[in-house]
Design an enzyme around this catalytic site. Sequence first.
Site, PDB file in Angstrom:
ATOM      1  N   GLU A  56       0.807  -1.112   0.013  1.00  0.00           N
ATOM      2  CA  GLU A  56       0.066   0.209  -0.064  1.00  0.00           C
ATOM      3  C   GLU A  56       0.960   1.047  -0.013  1.00  0.00           C
ATOM      4  O   GLU A  56       0.535   2.343  -0.698  1.00  0.00           O
ATOM      5  CB  GLU A  56      -0.937   0.134   1.233  1.00  0.00           C
ATOM      6  CG  GLU A  56      -1.960  -1.291   1.217  1.00  0.00           C
ATOM      7  CD  GLU A  56      -1.350  -2.464   1.964  1.00  0.00           C
ATOM      8  OE1 GLU A  56      -2.266  -3.121   2.861  1.00  0.00           O
ATOM      9  OE2 GLU A  56      -0.324  -2.424   2.062  1.00  0.00           O
ATOM     10  N   CYS A  88      -0.762   0.189   7.398  1.00  0.00           N
ATOM     11  CA  CYS A  88      -1.114   0.468   6.006  1.00  0.00           C
ATOM     12  C   CYS A  88      -2.586   0.996   5.960  1.00  0.00           C
ATOM     13  O   CYS A  88      -2.792   1.869   5.102  1.00  0.00           O
ATOM     14  CB  CYS A  88      -1.055  -0.746   5.218  1.00  0.00           C
ATOM     15  SG  CYS A  88       0.553  -1.186   4.902  1.00  0.00           S
ATOM     16  N   ALA A 165      15.270 -44.220  -5.193  1.00  0.00           N
ATOM     17  CA  ALA A 165      16.691 -44.110  -4.848  1.00  0.00           C
ATOM     18  C   ALA A 165      17.091 -45.373  -5.074  1.00  0.00           C
ATOM     19  O   ALA A 165      16.485 -46.514  -4.985  1.00  0.00           O
ATOM     20  CB  ALA A 165      16.985 -43.540  -3.695  1.00  0.00           C
ATOM     21  N   TRP A 173      20.857 -38.705 -10.429  1.00  0.00           N
ATOM     22  CA  TRP A 173      19.719 -37.865 -10.573  1.00  0.00           C
ATOM     23  C   TRP A 173      18.711 -39.176 -11.303  1.00  0.00           C
ATOM     24  O   TRP A 173      18.851 -39.696 -12.288  1.00  0.00           O
ATOM     25  CB  TRP A 173      19.795 -36.729 -11.626  1.00  0.00           C
ATOM     26  CG  TRP A 173      20.827 -35.726 -10.873  1.00  0.00           C
ATOM     27  CD1 TRP A 173      22.103 -35.466 -11.498  1.00  0.00           C
ATOM     28  CD2 TRP A 173      20.856 -35.105  -9.773  1.00  0.00           C
ATOM     29  NE1 TRP A 173      22.740 -34.394 -10.598  1.00  0.00           N
ATOM     30  CE2 TRP A 173      21.845 -34.295  -9.662  1.00  0.00           C
ATOM     31  CE3 TRP A 173      19.737 -34.713  -8.841  1.00  0.00           C
ATOM     32  CZ2 TRP A 173      22.103 -33.244  -8.787  1.00  0.00           C
ATOM     33  CZ3 TRP A 173      19.980 -33.799  -7.858  1.00  0.00           C
ATOM     34  CH2 TRP A 173      21.107 -33.016  -7.651  1.00  0.00           C
ATOM     35  N   THR A 199      19.636 -38.899   3.837  1.00  0.00           N
ATOM     36  CA  THR A 199      19.960 -38.087   2.587  1.00  0.00           C
ATOM     37  C   THR A 199      21.181 -37.282   2.819  1.00  0.00           C
ATOM     38  O   THR A 199      21.860 -37.456   1.700  1.00  0.00           O
ATOM     39  CB  THR A 199      18.623 -37.138   2.315  1.00  0.00           C
ATOM     40  OG1 THR A 199      17.419 -38.043   2.396  1.00  0.00           O
ATOM     41  CG2 THR A 199      19.166 -36.481   1.191  1.00  0.00           C
ATOM     42  N   GLU A 287      12.804 -32.520   1.050  1.00  0.00           N
ATOM     43  CA  GLU A 287      13.351 -33.152   0.231  1.00  0.00           C
ATOM     44  C   GLU A 287      14.012 -34.410   1.038  1.00  0.00           C
ATOM     45  O   GLU A 287      15.173 -34.023   1.520  1.00  0.00           O
ATOM     46  CB  GLU A 287      14.097 -32.489  -0.959  1.00  0.00           C
ATOM     47  CG  GLU A 287      13.546 -31.294  -1.731  1.00  0.00           C
ATOM     48  CD  GLU A 287      14.385 -31.080  -2.858  1.00  0.00           C
ATOM     49  OE1 GLU A 287      15.444 -31.581  -3.028  1.00  0.00           O
ATOM     50  OE2 GLU A 287      13.857 -30.041  -3.578  1.00  0.00           O
TER      51      GLU A 287
END
Length: 354
Positions: A56, A88, A165, A173, A199, A287
């Site tokens: 704003e 605002c 995996a 990948w 991981t 992930e």
Amino acid sequence: MPFTAFDRAMMARALELAGKGLYTATPNPRVGCVLTQGEKVVGEGWHEKTGAPHAEANALAAAGAAAKGATAYVSLEPCNHQGRTPPCSQALINAGIKRAVAAIRDPNPQAALGGEALAAAGVLFEHGLMEEEARELNIGFFSRMTRGRPWVRMKIAATLDGRTALQYGKSQWITGAEARRDGHRWRARACAILTGIGTVKADDPRLTVRDVETSRQPLRAVVDSRLEIADGAKVLDGGGTVIFCGVQKRRDLKAEVLQVSNQEGKVDLPRMLKELAKRGVNELHVEAGFRLNGSLVREGCVDEFLIYLNPSLLGDEAQGMVSIPGLSSLDQKIKMKIRSIDRIGDDIRILART
């Protein structure tokens, strides 16, 4: 009084402007504002980052004297509290606007009631225009304000047979380069990225945003119940990492270590989410491997799945998406709703919610 086609067009523009803060506004909400006189736009603005002027204020600065008597279209109810920037709602009142349209009310109890402040000053205040779109844009902020926990999005890259995996954990990948770049865009909009120690050991990820132009990096978080992380793990490089453990050990690590243990001595995942919310995390991007994925799902900690499917197969000995106990009946299956299905390069991206 029903909203007009012009009202809808202006709110769509306010939401488009708000989207400019997709990667940078956190922990604040993404907000856009458009000021009009009649059917002429006289000012626009959006909120870039914490401490910077709100949408704003930027729109009012662009409009100048033309703001007097204008209509303000704001993607989120104007705030009504003094934080790092002034309220605002008061700025709009001081500028002399005559009408304010908000897509949705502010869920933050400290900032709410801007609409009431505007109405008390004689400004016509309306809300509910494109409310669903506005909520989606700030789904993490609404989650943190109303549930005290982030919106948790679990990203999974898998083959057509649901494998993520190799048997020993190697996963780089599975998907193609375009899908990986797309994944970094989802990383960039998140406030934090979470993975597990499995991981970290298998892939040694950095958990940083790459291939996307952004001025900030999300907080990095690791679930490591026994605090086994190696001193040289890439996720520790440069700081900005928090490790959640179940059993505290004396270790000098380049990270913040928080013990949030459950009765089994493992990480209490719901408590972990509350701790992340205290740190201003609106959207948490996960992930991780199938074990942590499974624990998060079993404990009701996942709101959304971002799944990339690659047209390949890894076979039965490879790791799956989520580790959950065997079900005795199809009625026990975890049901989800598909939000979208898109092709990203050679891969398919599926967005689904619980």
